[in-house]
Design a protein around this motif. Structure first.
Motif, short mmCIF file in Angstrom:
data_model
loop_
_atom_site.label_atom_id
_atom_site.label_comp_id
_atom_site.label_asym_id
_atom_site.label_seq_id
_atom_site.Cartn_x
_atom_site.Cartn_y
_atom_site.Cartn_z
N LEU A 1 -6.71 7.89 9.65
CA LEU A 1 -8.04 8.80 9.25
C LEU A 1 -8.93 7.81 8.53
CD1 LEU A 1 -6.44 12.23 8.41
CD2 LEU A 1 -7.25 11.53 10.64
N ASP A 2 -10.08 7.94 9.25
CA ASP A 2 -10.97 6.95 8.51
C ASP A 2 -12.08 7.91 7.61
OD1 ASP A 2 -10.34 4.17 9.19
OD2 ASP A 2 -11.06 4.74 11.00
N LEU A 3 -11.99 8.29 6.39
CA LEU A 3 -12.70 9.30 5.76
C LEU A 3 -13.12 8.77 4.47
CD1 LEU A 3 -9.89 12.11 6.37
CD2 LEU A 3 -12.11 11.90 7.47
N ALA A 4 -14.21 9.14 4.11
CA ALA A 4 -14.90 8.49 2.97
C ALA A 4 -14.81 7.26 2.41
CB ALA A 4 -14.41 9.49 1.65
N GLY A 5 -15.06 6.35 3.47
CA GLY A 5 -14.93 5.05 3.44
C GLY A 5 -13.45 4.49 3.12
N LEU A 6 -12.35 5.24 3.38
CA LEU A 6 -11.00 5.01 3.08
C LEU A 6 -10.42 5.17 4.41
CD1 LEU A 6 -10.62 7.06 -0.49
CD2 LEU A 6 -10.94 4.62 -0.20
N GLU A 7 -9.01 4.43 4.56
CA GLU A 7 -8.32 4.78 5.84
C GLU A 7 -6.84 5.22 5.35
OE1 GLU A 7 -7.96 1.74 9.42
OE2 GLU A 7 -6.21 1.42 8.07
N PHE A 8 -6.71 6.42 5.63
CA PHE A 8 -5.18 6.90 5.50
C PHE A 8 -4.44 7.05 6.63
CE2 PHE A 8 -8.51 8.95 2.71
CZ PHE A 8 -7.76 9.49 1.59
N SER A 9 -3.35 6.27 6.35
CA SER A 9 -2.16 6.30 7.50
C SER A 9 -1.39 7.67 7.37
CB SER A 9 -1.36 4.91 7.18
OG SER A 9 -2.11 3.78 7.21
N VAL A 10 -1.16 8.21 8.34
CA VAL A 10 -0.34 9.43 8.48
C VAL A 10 1.11 9.22 9.13
CG1 VAL A 10 -0.32 11.74 9.42
CG2 VAL A 10 -2.48 10.67 8.93
N ALA A 11 2.09 9.67 8.55
CA ALA A 11 3.50 9.63 8.70
C ALA A 11 3.98 10.98 8.88
CB ALA A 11 4.16 8.56 8.03
N HIS A 12 4.43 11.41 10.10
CA HIS A 12 5.43 12.77 9.87
C HIS A 12 6.48 12.41 9.29
CE1 HIS A 12 7.11 15.80 12.81
NE2 HIS A 12 6.59 16.67 11.88
N ALA A 13 6.91 13.57 8.53
CA ALA A 13 7.85 13.09 7.72
C ALA A 13 8.73 14.67 7.49
CB ALA A 13 7.55 12.55 6.45
N PRO A 14 9.28 15.11 8.56
CA PRO A 14 9.81 16.56 8.41
C PRO A 14 10.85 16.59 7.61
CG PRO A 14 10.34 15.63 10.52
CD PRO A 14 9.50 14.42 10.01
N LEU B 1 -2.32 4.91 1.55
CA LEU B 1 -3.79 3.95 1.51
C LEU B 1 -3.22 2.56 1.31
CD1 LEU B 1 -6.10 5.96 -0.92
CD2 LEU B 1 -6.34 5.66 1.60
N PRO B 2 -4.00 1.50 2.13
CA PRO B 2 -3.32 0.32 2.09
C PRO B 2 -3.82 -0.46 0.75
CG PRO B 2 -5.24 0.38 3.40
CD PRO B 2 -5.05 1.79 2.99
N GLU B 3 -2.96 -1.41 0.36
CA GLU B 3 -3.35 -2.47 -0.95
C GLU B 3 -4.63 -2.88 -0.65
OE1 GLU B 3 -1.39 -6.27 -2.95
OE2 GLU B 3 -0.49 -5.60 -1.21
N ILE C 1 -5.57 -3.47 -6.16
CA ILE C 1 -5.07 -2.11 -6.22
C ILE C 1 -3.85 -2.14 -5.34
CG2 ILE C 1 -5.66 0.22 -5.95
CD1 ILE C 1 -8.59 -0.71 -6.24
N PRO C 2 -2.57 -1.70 -5.99
CA PRO C 2 -1.54 -1.54 -4.94
C PRO C 2 -1.60 -0.29 -3.75
CG PRO C 2 -1.00 -0.36 -7.03
CD PRO C 2 -2.46 -1.06 -7.12
N SER C 3 -0.76 -0.38 -2.87
CA SER C 3 -0.82 0.71 -1.98
C SER C 3 -0.81 1.98 -2.70
CB SER C 3 0.04 0.50 -0.99
OG SER C 3 0.18 1.56 -0.03
N VAL C 4 -1.23 3.14 -2.27
CA VAL C 4 -0.88 4.31 -2.78
C VAL C 4 -0.37 5.41 -1.81
CG1 VAL C 4 -2.05 6.50 -3.94
CG2 VAL C 4 -2.79 4.08 -4.36
N VAL D 1 2.45 2.87 -5.46
CA VAL D 1 2.14 4.10 -6.32
C VAL D 1 2.47 5.42 -5.46
CG1 VAL D 1 0.70 5.12 -7.86
CG2 VAL D 1 0.75 2.69 -7.86
N VAL D 2 3.47 6.13 -5.99
CA VAL D 2 3.91 7.45 -5.26
C VAL D 2 3.06 8.65 -6.22
CG1 VAL D 2 5.57 8.92 -4.74
CG2 VAL D 2 5.90 6.53 -4.68
#
Length: 238
Positions: A123-136, A147-149, A153-156, A197-198
């Protein structure tokens, strides 16, 4: 990068606003029970303009303020299709009524623009790239966002109710499955760098390295014990 979070409502659900910097566009993650006022205060404090709401899962403590927040700012929301039904019928997620007095405070239903998430999406939103993982496991439609590193700034990792500091999400509600949540931990969480970071749906910030070393559930998955892990104790939230 700016990440502003606050616990909201009766279940203390963490709502996060994420932006490249103050004064820019932002994404809102999990505006739950009684979160609308906190969202507006955080937007004003950091001079942010929301462009989307993204949801880690459909439980009411994570989605209760989606309709008013999206309506106030004319933005879409994103949720996994397996949890979409909870937007309009939250009590079905618990197999019982969660109480008429509480339900009377909520705006139940879908926002005008509700989009569906898929595993592996970007998802490219607000200038950021969010990677989505389905985690049932906590719910059938639970997802995480990463969010990538970037530079120093470490990955979040926004884990929703998959992973908490020292624990994991409950699996005793309809749609929960202990074996599934263990599989999700092994597939989604264990490959992440220790420096990640979690930011979870409830409780304090932690890191993958800390959880890999101290979280009993994650350690059991890493050791290949699988379903030999004890069932998680009930956790704050739903």
């Amino acid at each position: 990068m700016l990440i502003a979070g606050f616990p909201a409502g009766a279940w203390g659900t963490n709502c996060y606003l994420v932006a490249p910097a103050a004064g820019e566009e932002c994404v809102i993650i999990d505006p739950g029970h009684q979160a609308a006022q906190g969202v507006e205060e955080t937007l004003a404090k950091h001079r942010l303009k929301p462009v989307a709401v993204v949801l880690t899962h459909g439980h009411i403590d994570h989605v209760a303020s989606v309709v008013p927040v999206c309506g106030a700012h004319d933005v879409p929301a994103w949720i996994h299709p397996a949890d979409r039904y909870m937007m309009s019928d939250p009590e079905k997620a618990f197999g019982r009524s969660i109480g008429m007095p509480l339900m009377g405070e909520l705006t139940v239903g879908e926002p005008d623009d509700l989009k569906e998430l898929t595993d592996g999406a970007r998802l490219d939103l607000a200038g950021l790239e969010f990677s989505v993982a389905h985690a049932p496991g906590h719910t059938k439609g639970s997802v995480t966002f990463r969010l990538p590193e970037r530079a120093d700034i470490p990955s979040v990792f926004f884990s929703g109710d998959l992973l908490f500091a020292g624990s994991i999400g409950r699996t005793d509600l309809p749609g929960g499955d202990h074996a599934e949540i263990l599989e999700s931990l092994g597939r989604v969480v264990l490959p992440l760098d220790d420096s990640t970071v979690v930011l979870s749906g409830h409780g304090p910030q932690t890191s993958i390295g800390r959880e890999r070393a101290t979280n009993p559930f994650l350690r059991q998955v890493a050791d290949g014990l699988g379903d030999g892990a004890p069932a998680p104790a009930p956790r704050r939230g739903m």
